[in-house]
Design an enzyme around this catalytic site. Structure first.
Site, mmCIF file in Angstrom:
data_model
loop_
_atom_site.group_PDB
_atom_site.id
_atom_site.type_symbol
_atom_site.label_atom_id
_atom_site.label_comp_id
_atom_site.label_asym_id
_atom_site.label_seq_id
_atom_site.Cartn_x
_atom_site.Cartn_y
_atom_site.Cartn_z
ATOM 1 N N GLY A 169 21.081 75.189 30.713
ATOM 2 C CA GLY A 169 20.363 73.990 30.297
ATOM 3 C C GLY A 169 19.041 73.830 31.021
ATOM 4 O O GLY A 169 18.016 73.489 30.417
ATOM 5 N N CYS A 195 27.070 77.856 35.085
ATOM 6 C CA CYS A 195 26.431 78.573 33.976
ATOM 7 C C CYS A 195 25.879 77.599 32.946
ATOM 8 O O CYS A 195 24.755 77.760 32.453
ATOM 9 C CB CYS A 195 27.423 79.522 33.317
ATOM 10 S SG CYS A 195 28.158 80.723 34.434
ATOM 11 N N ASP A 196 26.673 76.590 32.599
ATOM 12 C CA ASP A 196 26.193 75.560 31.680
ATOM 13 C C ASP A 196 24.926 74.903 32.209
ATOM 14 O O ASP A 196 23.930 74.746 31.491
ATOM 15 C CB ASP A 196 27.259 74.471 31.502
ATOM 16 C CG ASP A 196 28.387 74.879 30.576
ATOM 17 O OD1 ASP A 196 28.216 75.842 29.811
ATOM 18 O OD2 ASP A 196 29.437 74.224 30.620
ATOM 19 N N LEU A 197 24.975 74.490 33.457
ATOM 20 C CA LEU A 197 23.856 73.754 34.034
ATOM 21 C C LEU A 197 22.614 74.629 34.144
ATOM 22 O O LEU A 197 21.495 74.191 33.846
ATOM 23 C CB LEU A 197 24.247 73.208 35.408
ATOM 24 C CG LEU A 197 25.397 72.199 35.408
ATOM 25 C CD1 LEU A 197 25.818 71.861 36.820
ATOM 26 C CD2 LEU A 197 25.010 70.935 34.651
ATOM 27 N N ASP A 247 31.692 77.868 30.166
ATOM 28 C CA ASP A 247 31.193 78.139 31.512
ATOM 29 C C ASP A 247 32.064 79.125 32.283
ATOM 30 O O ASP A 247 31.568 80.109 32.849
ATOM 31 C CB ASP A 247 31.087 76.822 32.285
ATOM 32 C CG ASP A 247 30.602 77.026 33.700
ATOM 33 O OD1 ASP A 247 29.385 77.079 33.899
ATOM 34 O OD2 ASP A 247 31.446 77.150 34.616
#
Length: 406
Positions: free
Chosen positions: A184, A179-181, A151
């Site tokens: 996803g 960024c991860d969230l 991230d």
């Protein structure tokens, strides 16, 4: 959609009315971005089988702190299975699961899935209806396609850290793995589009995104400022970069945040705080003028707001239709009456850990209960049950355990 076999745990489920109850998902994800995607599918009724490598020995669970707040929040509503995808027997079991599933989700490095034989080309030959979802750091190919990504690296490379923080304060990361969230969330949306199109075509497809793509997408108007106007955004701290006044201001008992940037809001704001004379200042009468005089406007507002309490200003500004609010710590967020009304802290009971509170879904569908169905399972808890559903008898299951395939 895949039909649940007789005797399957999903048969007769009181949550069968959930919109994704007909979908079966194989979850090969690690870390956060992939599990975030799968959590959406699991929360809304998909049968998710989370596949993890078997432990090397007693106490060898590689998933880290499984009982911790992060893992428990990410993996609710899933079944947990041990399976060694590096072994021929393990891949045979995986391929059997693929034949009866709708979705596979992974966030491995590109070369890893090909080495394991769980890539889209291989999987789609086994089941052409599979919708295969992937998240990578920088894309499935290209100059950086081979690189690992996390991230914070994507926050930096994607421009977010350059526009976050106080002016001249140096780059600053955002306080959540945005960024991860986002990756996803976007992959979950892409998978749903793939499933929707499959109803017409009868075939699945490969759906993929990356942390970098997701971050560039999330730059939104800051990106379009550069693409369309040639403006490179910088750090603006708590001020909105283009809508003024929008920012953080002191009250007598702590800070508040408010936004009164449109022409109409500016008039109502000045009237609400008793500063009608500001409306007579020609340099503050236009959006461009207020933008040029941002520092003076902020100082003038602060001189007024610091005289009264947060509650006073929130009530005054809310009555005038001006967006405003307190700046809450996390504990204050969950004590807020509106957050409690929205039921964002869900209760679930774990067989070992007892009652827990986890973060609820932000999606609301009328008439559907989105309460969590199951807590995060212990490692490998559903392994034997899943194998039995595939037709493996007790002797074969015992042999697979002995060989550490499962």
């Amino acid at each position: 959609m895949s039909e649940r076999p007789a005797g399957d745990p999903g048969a007769g489920d009181p949550h069968a009315a959930l919109p994704l109850h007909r979908i079966r998902v194989l979850d090969l994800t690690l870390a956060r971005a992939g599990p975030t995607c799968v959590r959406h599918l699991a929360d809304w009724g998909a049968e998710v089988i989370r596949i993890e490598p078997p432990p090397a020995g007693p106490g060898g669970d590689i998933t880290g702190n499984r009982d911790g707040f992060d893992f428990q929040n990410l993996h609710r509503n899933k079944r947990a299975m041990h399976l060694d995808l590096k072994s021929e027997a393990g891949r045979e079991i995986f391929y059997a699961l693929v034949r009866r599933s709708d979705v596979v989700v992974e966030n491995m490095r590109a070369q890893v899935k090909y080495r394991l034989g769980v890539d889209y080309e291989t999987v789609s030959r086994i089941n052409p209806r599979i919708v295969y979802g992937s998240i990578s750091g920088f894309g499935q190919d290209g100059p950086y396609g081979h690189r690992a990504g996390v991230d914070q690296i994507a926050q930096g490379m994607g421009g977010l850290m350059s526009i976050t923080g106080a002016p001249d304060g140096g780059p600053m990361r955002v306080g959540i793995p945005v960024c991860d969230l986002t990756a996803g969330n976007l992959l979950a949306l892409g998978i749903m589009m793939g499933l929707f199109q499959r109803e017409e075509t009868g075939r699945g497809r490969w759906v993929h995104t990356s942390l970098l793509e997701s971050m560039v997408f999330m730059l939104d108007f800051q990106a379009s400022r550069w693409l369309m106007a040639g403006q490179v955004a910088g750090q603006a701290g708590n001020d909105h970069p283009t809508s003024i006044p929008t920012g953080v201001f002191p009250a007598s008992d702590g800070p508040i945040t408010l936004a009164a940037s449109s022409a109409r809001q500016w008039v109502r704001f000045c009237e609400a705080i008793g500063r009608e004379e500001w409306l007579q200042k020609p340099e503050w009468s236009t959006t461009d003028g207020r933008s040029r005089d941002r520092a003076a406007i902020n100082a003038a507002i602060a001189a007024v707001t610091q005289e009264k309490s947060r509650l006073h200003w929130i009530e005054v500004l809310d009555a005038a239709g001006i967006p405003c609010g307190a700046i809450n710590r996390i504990d204050e967020v969950f004590a807020d009456p509106q957050v409690q009304h929205l039921d964002m802290a869900k209760r679930v009971t774990h067989s070992r850990l007892g009652e827990q509170r986890i973060v609820g879904s932000a999606i609301n569908l009328t008439g559907i209960d989105d309460s969590p169905r199951t807590a995060t399972e212990d490692a490998g808890a559903a392994t034997d049950a899943v194998l039995a559903e595939l037709g493996y008898d007790a002797a074969r299951i015992a042999a697979l355990h002995a060989a550490r395939v499962v």
